[in-house]
Design an enzyme around this catalytic site. Structure first.
Site, PDB file in Angstrom:
ATOM      1  N   GLU A 146       0.874  -1.160   0.000  1.00 57.00           N
ATOM      2  CA  GLU A 146       0.000   0.000   0.000  1.00 57.00           C
ATOM      3  C   GLU A 146       0.917   1.218   0.000  1.00 57.00           C
ATOM      4  OE1 GLU A 146      -3.607   0.363   0.674  1.00 57.00           O
ATOM      5  OE2 GLU A 146      -3.840  -1.724   0.021  1.00 57.00           O
ATOM      6  N   CYS A 182      -1.811   9.104   2.608  1.00 60.34           N
ATOM      7  CA  CYS A 182      -1.534   8.562   1.279  1.00 60.34           C
ATOM      8  C   CYS A 182      -2.557   8.989   0.235  1.00 60.34           C
ATOM      9  CB  CYS A 182      -1.444   7.047   1.335  1.00 60.34           C
ATOM     10  SG  CYS A 182      -2.837   6.287   2.176  1.00 60.34           S
TER      11      CYS A 182
END
Lengths: 492, 483
Positions: free
Chosen positions: A226, A261
């Site tokens: 991720e 993110c």
């Protein structure tokens, strides 16, 4: 405070290759004994996790404040509430998720029955990040437990208060023979990466992601990465301006002050509309954080002096500092940087090429809004891509032409709060996905099971081969009953 | 040669970026192209397979032509459904919004196939890559050179050469390809090469699927009738020797059986081997040969070990000139001999005896996870035990290999047998990115989403996140103070 305790404590045992070896050994024997497989064990661990969050939420918020100056509201909404929801969902759905899935079989393999059975992978390693240090550690752990694995969690050392809190809480609430926390930095992580894991789940940046995948390759260990990227926000002029500005501001600065993110990394809008948009964003910034945003308690600080230096460097470029139109104030002692807007920084500047991960927001202007789509596509795939518009056609064009982990129209970040949606990247923003059932799937092997009976065997299967057998085979593979009958009777 | 490769890759990237391969019409036309290739050139394919592997025409059809035709038809039938987005449900708190999952192509993908089913294992992944809308590089195995050049020539003729290219060569070309960035790599082959493919992919953060192998065991339980015993034995013989002479990733590697039934099984095995493959040292035209001298020597050295040689009860005959190894049965070779430690990938069948058949579970668990596990048993309790106590890519009861042909079952490994899966819709998904799309409206914005924060907002959010809508209303109206 936790960091002072570490400084004053006697020299702790170094976690080296040997330690990693024996850790794996212990966990493997737990798995071989079958302990983590049962529904009862998984449910009990999930229940304990939930209790842990409910009992100790204050300590969790305190650690988040210590590591990131994270406002309590953010700590609650983005980390604690989400973990509680994730635990509850897993508990509610676990039996369903564990059930085998029946599948249809074809005429060619008649008579048979088939199903897909989920099974644990074994011993998994979860390496988490510093920005949502509680959420990004515990959420994957929930998936790993639900899928019946033994787990090692390596929290980020850049969020030390949370790292040691997790070690303490997991020790108290969870089954230590199957779930462990290993604290540390590069040496400890390297020792862990030398081992053979059945899966590695990593949240962080692309540079380390490469190292992890390369280490995993030695053992043929599958990975979920991720990662991040520069998540763009394309803003059209046909919008509800106030709502748009609010959502952008809260999506950028209201989520760990840009250190997320899926935070909006930069905005693209038309030259004509830019002044209007900038005005509205600045207006909302003041409404949310006051005139002195640098010292607002509703904003997280920058996590460390390293990152502070990294971010100030982005502004150091003369061609960039001259384009600051809002904010720009910094305070090294408190590791704070004010919400800062930069207009039309040069395309080759650092701020337009590295993931910002902080409270700096570049705005790029283009002639036509469609140019924005090309701009985005000429860059690496981001984790998220955002569009604000009422125009149906623009929405359709954006959705079909922009490749990102997730695409969100007219809002920011919400998609990761919905557990029916897989959360993950593509290209440079990562591989694999999780959340909800996708977490369970990420940590499972879906085994195909086919039952055949002894009854009914086509002699066509066996040598010596003849043209007649070939005809029958063709018919079987074709799946047509008439074809099979004809072949059997030698009619074709 | 150097610049050719780069030029090819550049063209593929440009063609993909132009959006051509994304169109459903393109995908359908390419799938039809594959069908025509298989139908028109069936004989040429058989010849190439005969040349490279000595494969019989029927085996070639069954394993590499017929199954691929089936898969292409399955993809054509289901493509529209696969390409349609999937709606996802959202909680009321997210109202008003819509969410869906769209499958989009990954981009330019690399398929590296192996030599044992050189046509099938090249085309089967290609179906998925095409169906998912990608541009493709296929690197067939240089160890099956006739098939490799057949593919290079026919794919150029039957498919869109600007978007689907075959690049031939050995490890040097493979390494050069791996230096470039692909959006996905699909590899079928050995664990050793799998490791280097994944390491190379790591430098570009390229996701990979590794279809590897392992030692696939066949657990053989007691048979109550001779009919069952016959049926099972035939299937075992077929599953070992009938799939490319044992050179198959899901072929049976070794058999596990209770001591007291072993000799019966061996007698039956001998009987059916003779029936299927004839008698005598001359090559049977119904069994494939060994791919090359290197593998032939490898297999020879497995049985040359004295402790292993003495365990041979049938066969053990080799002919280096024709690269033919006779079906060979061994009983209880030492467990630490190479033949029991490495994947055999050849027509040598060890029969390992156990005190009780239940011990097979321990035996299998003590070893790396195989791609397939086979068990011949009608005992439901034992079946359940095998399913839950062992792990493998797939598990099949009372037959062998057929799982490969079932479009609704995912085909792939676990642990050392690999990761990722394909066949049917799993092929489509393998070469796709599942993109999340959420559409929100500007209407209805919860004012308590935004700072500055205060306790009232906190309570509202707590209620909201619990989906306690009544609580939200009451708190907002000031009629309730805590969530």
């Amino acid at each position: 405070m936790a960091s002072e305790d570490v400084k004053n404590s006697p020299a702790t045992v170094v976690f080296d290759t040997e330690a990693a070896n024996s850790l794996l050994k212990e966990l493997r024997s737990t798995v071989i004994a079958g302990k983590t497989k049962s529904y009862e064990w998984r449910a009990s661990q999930l229940k304990s996790l939930l209790k842990m969050v409910e009992d100790r939420d204050k300590e969790i918020c305190d650690a988040l404040f210590s590591d990131l100056s994270k406002p309590e509201m953010e700590a609650f909404i983005h980390e604690i509430a989400m973990i509680k929801a994730s635990c509850k969902l897993a508990l509610k759905k676990l039996k369903d998720w564990m059930k085998p899935e029946k599948v249809k079989t074809t005429l060619g393999t008649f008579p048979s029955s088939a199903e897909i059975v989920p099974e644990p992978l074994g011993v998994v390693l979860i390496i988490s990040a510093w920005n949502y240090p509680f959420l990004l550690s515990v959420d994957p752990v929930i998936g790993a437990i639900a899928a019946g694995n033994a787990v090692v969690l390596k929290p980020s050392e850049i969020a030390p208060a949370m790292s040691s809190l997790l070690a303490k809480l997991f020790g108290e609430y969870l089954d230590n023979s199957a779930i462990k926390v290993v604290e540390g930095a590069v040496p400890e992580t390297s020792a862990l990466l030398e081992q053979k894991w059945d899966k590695i789940f990593y949240t962080g940046n692309g540079r380390v992601g490469r190292v992890i995948m390369a280490a995993a390759a030695k053992h043929l260990t599958p990975v979920v990465l991720e990662l991040g990227g520069k998540s763009p926000v394309l803003v059209d002029s046909d919008i509800d301006l106030t709502v748009t500005a609010k959502r952008i501001v809260s999506g950028k600065w209201g989520c760990n002050n840009g250190q997320a993110c899926v935070a909006p990394d930069y905005i693209i809008t038309t030259k004509n509309y830019a002044p209007v948009l900038i005005d509205s964003i600045r207006h909302q910034l003041v409404k949310f954080y006051g005139e002195d945003a640098l010292n607002s308690l509703d904003l997280s600080r920058v996590v460390s002096s390293n990152h502070f230096a990294r971010l100030t460097k982005l502004l150091d470029d003369d061609r960039v500092s001259g384009k600051i139109i809002h904010g720009g104030q910094t305070d090294m002692s408190s590791l704070k940087i004010a919400p800062t807007i930069v207009l039309d920084a040069p395309e080759d500047s650092l701020i337009m090429n590295e993931e910002i991960f902080g409270p700096l927001l570049p705005i790029i202007t283009v002639d036509k809004i469609e140019d924005g789509i090309n701009f985005i596509n000429s860059r690496p795939n981001p984790l998220a891509a955002y569009l604000f518009t009422n125009k149906k056609q623009l929405k359709e064009e954006f959705v079909s032409n922009v490749s990102a982990g997730g695409v969100l129209i007219n809002d920011i970040s919400l998609h990761l709060m919905v557990d029916t949606l897989p959360f993950g990247g593509v290209g440079d923003s990562g591989m694999g996905a999780y959340h909800g059932k996708f977490s369970f799937d990420a940590f499972s092997h879906k085994k195909a099971v086919l039952h055949r009976s002894f009854f009914g065997d086509a002699p066509a299967r066996y040598p010596p081969y003849t043209p007649g057998k070939l005809r029958l085979l063709k018919a079987l593979l074709d799946g047509s009953i008439l074809g099979i009958i004809r072949a059997l009777f030698g009619w074709s | 040669m150097e610049t050719d490769l780069e030029a090819d890759l550049k063209e593929l990237r440009q063609v993909f970026n132009s959006g051509k391969t994304k169109e459903s019409s393109w995908r359908i036309s390419q799938l039809h192209g594959l069908l025509h290739l298989l139908e028109d050139r069936e004989n040429d394919i058989s010849m190439a397979l005969k040349q490279d592997l000595g494969k019989h025409h029927v085996e070639a059809y069954r394993d590499e032509i017929g199954t691929v035709v089936k898969s292409v038809n399955y993809a054509l039938k289901n493509l529209k459904q696969w390409m349609a987005g999937k709606k996802a449900s959202l909680p009321l708190a997210a109202f008003p919004s819509k969410a869906e999952l769209l499958h989009e192509p990954l981009g330019v993908v690399l398929i590296i196939s192996s030599w044992n089913f050189p046509i099938g294992l090249s085309l089967e992944p290609m179906i998925g890559a095409i169906a998912a809308g990608n541009a493709i590089v296929l690197k067939p195995s240089e160890l099956a050179p006739s098939c490799s050049s057949f593919l290079a020539e026919t794919i150029r003729d039957y498919l869109d050469n600007s978007a689907v290219k075959v690049i031939e060569g050995g490890s040097a070309i493979g390494e050069r390809l791996l230096e470039h960035k692909f959006d996905k790599i699909f590899f079928t082959g050995s664990t050793r090469v799998g490791r280097s493919v994944m390491s190379a992919a790591a430098q570009h953060l390229t996701p990979v699927t590794l279809e590897l192998g392992g030692k696939c065991p066949a657990v053989v339980d007691f048979f109550s009738t001779s009919r069952d015993a016959d049926m099972a034995t035939k299937r075992i013989v077929w599953g070992k020797f009938g799939a490319c002479a044992g050179q198959a990733c899901i072929g049976i590697d070794y058999v596990l059986i209770e001591k007291k039934y072993a000799s019966n099984l061996v007698e039956l095995l001998k009987k059916y081997i003779t029936q299927c493959y004839g008698d005598g040292p001359t090559g049977s035209h119904s069994m494939s040969k060994i791919i090359n001298k290197k593998h032939f020597s490898r297999l020879k050295s497995l049985i040359d070990e004295p402790r292993v040689k003495s365990s041979i009860v049938h066969g053990g005959l080799l002919d280096e000139e024709s690269l033919f190894i006779w079906p060979t049965i061994l009983v209880d070779p030492p467990l630490d001999a190479a033949i029991m430690m490495e994947e055999i990938f050849g027509p040598l069948l060890p029969v390992i005896t156990l005190e009780r058949i239940e011990d097979s579970i321990e035996f299998i668990r003590a070893r790396p996870k195989p791609l397939a596990l086979y068990a011949f048993t009608k005992d439901e309790h034992f079946q359940k035990g095998l399913i839950s106590e062992t792990s493998s890519g797939s598990i099949m009861f009372n037959d062998v290999i057929l799982q490969y042909a079932v479009d609704t079952l995912p085909f792939g490994g676990v642990g050392e047998s690999g990761f990722g899966r394909y066949h049917g819709k799993y092929s489509f998904e393998n070469f796709s990115h599942e993109k999340v799309v959420v559409m929100r409206s500007f209407l209805i914005d919860f004012w308590f989403r935004y700072p500055p924060w205060d306790d009232k907002k906190l309570q509202l959010i707590k209620s909201g996140l619990r989906f306690d809508y009544l609580g939200v209303v009451l708190i907002a109206l000031g009629l309730k103070s805590k969530a």
